[in-house]
Design an enzyme around this catalytic site. Sequence first.
Site, PDB file in Angstrom:
ATOM      1  CG  ASP A 102      -2.166   0.839   1.032  1.00  0.00           C
ATOM      2  OD1 ASP A 102      -2.025   2.024   0.657  1.00  0.00           O
ATOM      3  OD2 ASP A 102      -3.279   0.322   1.230  1.00  0.00           O
ATOM      4  CB  SER A 166      -0.439  19.447  -3.216  1.00  0.00           C
ATOM      5  OG  SER A 166      -1.512  19.622  -4.072  1.00  0.00           O
ATOM      6  CD  GLU A 251       0.506  23.497 -10.260  1.00  0.00           C
ATOM      7  OE1 GLU A 251       1.160  23.232  -9.232  1.00  0.00           O
ATOM      8  OE2 GLU A 251      -0.504  22.875 -10.610  1.00  0.00           O
TER       9      GLU A 251
END
Length: 521
Positions: A102, A166, A251
């Site tokens: 996981d 984020s 970005e």
Amino acid sequence: MSEHAGHADHKPGGMSRWLFTTNHKDIGTLYLWFSFIMFLVGGAMALVIRMELFQPGLQVVDPHFFNQMTTVHALIMVFGAVMPGFVGFANWMIPMMIGAPDMALPRMNNWSFWLLPPAALLLVISLFVPGGGPAAGWTLYPPLTIQGGMGMDFTIFTVHILGISSILGSINIIATIMNMRAPGMTLMKMPLFVWTWLITAFLLLASIPVLAGAVTMLLTDRHFGTAFFDPAGGGDPVMFQHIFWFFGHPEVYILILPAFGVISQVIPTFSRKPLFGYTSMVFASAAIAFLSFIVWAHHMYTVGMPLSGELFFMYATMLIAIPTGVKIFNWLATMWRGSLTFETPMLYAMSVVLLFTVGGLTGLMMSITPADFQYHDTYYIVAHFHYTIFAGSVLSMFAGVYYWLPKWTGHMYDETLGKWHFWLTVIGFNVTFFPQHFLGLAGMPRRIPDYALQFSEFNQVSTVGAFVMGLSQLILLVVVLKAIRGGKKASAEVWENPEGLEWSVPSPAPYHTFETPPVVR
Ligand code: CU1
């Protein structure tokens, strides 16, 4: 005997399954659905913009609402659709690709996701508070953002929450990749998608706090008597632009690097060859990431910088074409002499290679300082970044969705509907945005609800394209719902690839790939 004896993997059902989940696949699914819903909401706003621009004059919305639409459309698409979409891919694929059970921090993973819906809601609600939502463009330049009503504060809060999400997500991805790889899965054997996300996570960690700082300074300028960006108090609005774009340029690579990762998985599968130039792909991604931090002022040539500054940012920007070119070369070389087939994921991947290159080349044109004075704030920019963000990032997400949907749902998707979705989207996209190059070169300014008469025809074409593109996204919804509900069972090797390339594309390639005889299906 306790009720739970023998039920070590007890799973909650219904709402609590999704609310409390720490399972990377469930969280990946949540991210992907959230992204798709935001994509539809942001898309509806784009259609409001295109409706208004169908004719010159003001007919559908008032200018203030139009400005809110351009702003919130962009914020939703960037922070709500593309970024969470790729985090969804990361959650689903990274643990499986590196052999981890996981994500490293599963509870934090849950929190990272559940921060998103309230943040998005806040942004949408901002449109309905007194004074309306943000209307200054997604770049949030002062002085417009120092004025403005409560909606702007909502937006700042939204950006803070999305930023926290984020950052937590990036920490999780880095921790997972660094600590949870299966034995033998060395860094230089990781599938390219894992590599691009590792690099993206570092970009996020370095750039999101800068944005958070910029909007915090806006907030204190608005309410707490500071004057960071207010000349009346000794501040400087241009400083905001420097800070914003120090975040903003990395970005855009945050939006595109995971897309490059998806394409690097899809193309080898449908070429039936290992990825060409794996090592150079890794280093090109890292080079792009490094360069993304030293080019920010190419967004600001017109503010009046020293000539030496303009030249520095021009040449630094041009350098990015080199690693990007390496990637495009490698994708083409992977397809070269491959035994190609053209299922929907491959069609999307190939369209990305072609159309993203168009966006890359117009970007190169805009990097040229003296020429940029002509392009600045025109529709040429709008055309350029939609070729990179839509044709680069979003079409890559479509490639990834069709590619992995059989793995995710256990069923094959409807190939015919997939092809309809592909062609309508790609044709609609080009009809929408290609004419905008001409509008921009002719001088039509962006973010203005009205325009001079000579721009009418291209705007009408663009609006028709936008509605074709927008409505055809409902086909994707049908495809996904059909695959979830049933259909042909997907086999273990969905794409019947004899080399099993679809899970991971390890490196180094066994032979020089030009010398590998193509595998015939
Ligand atoms: Cu940039």
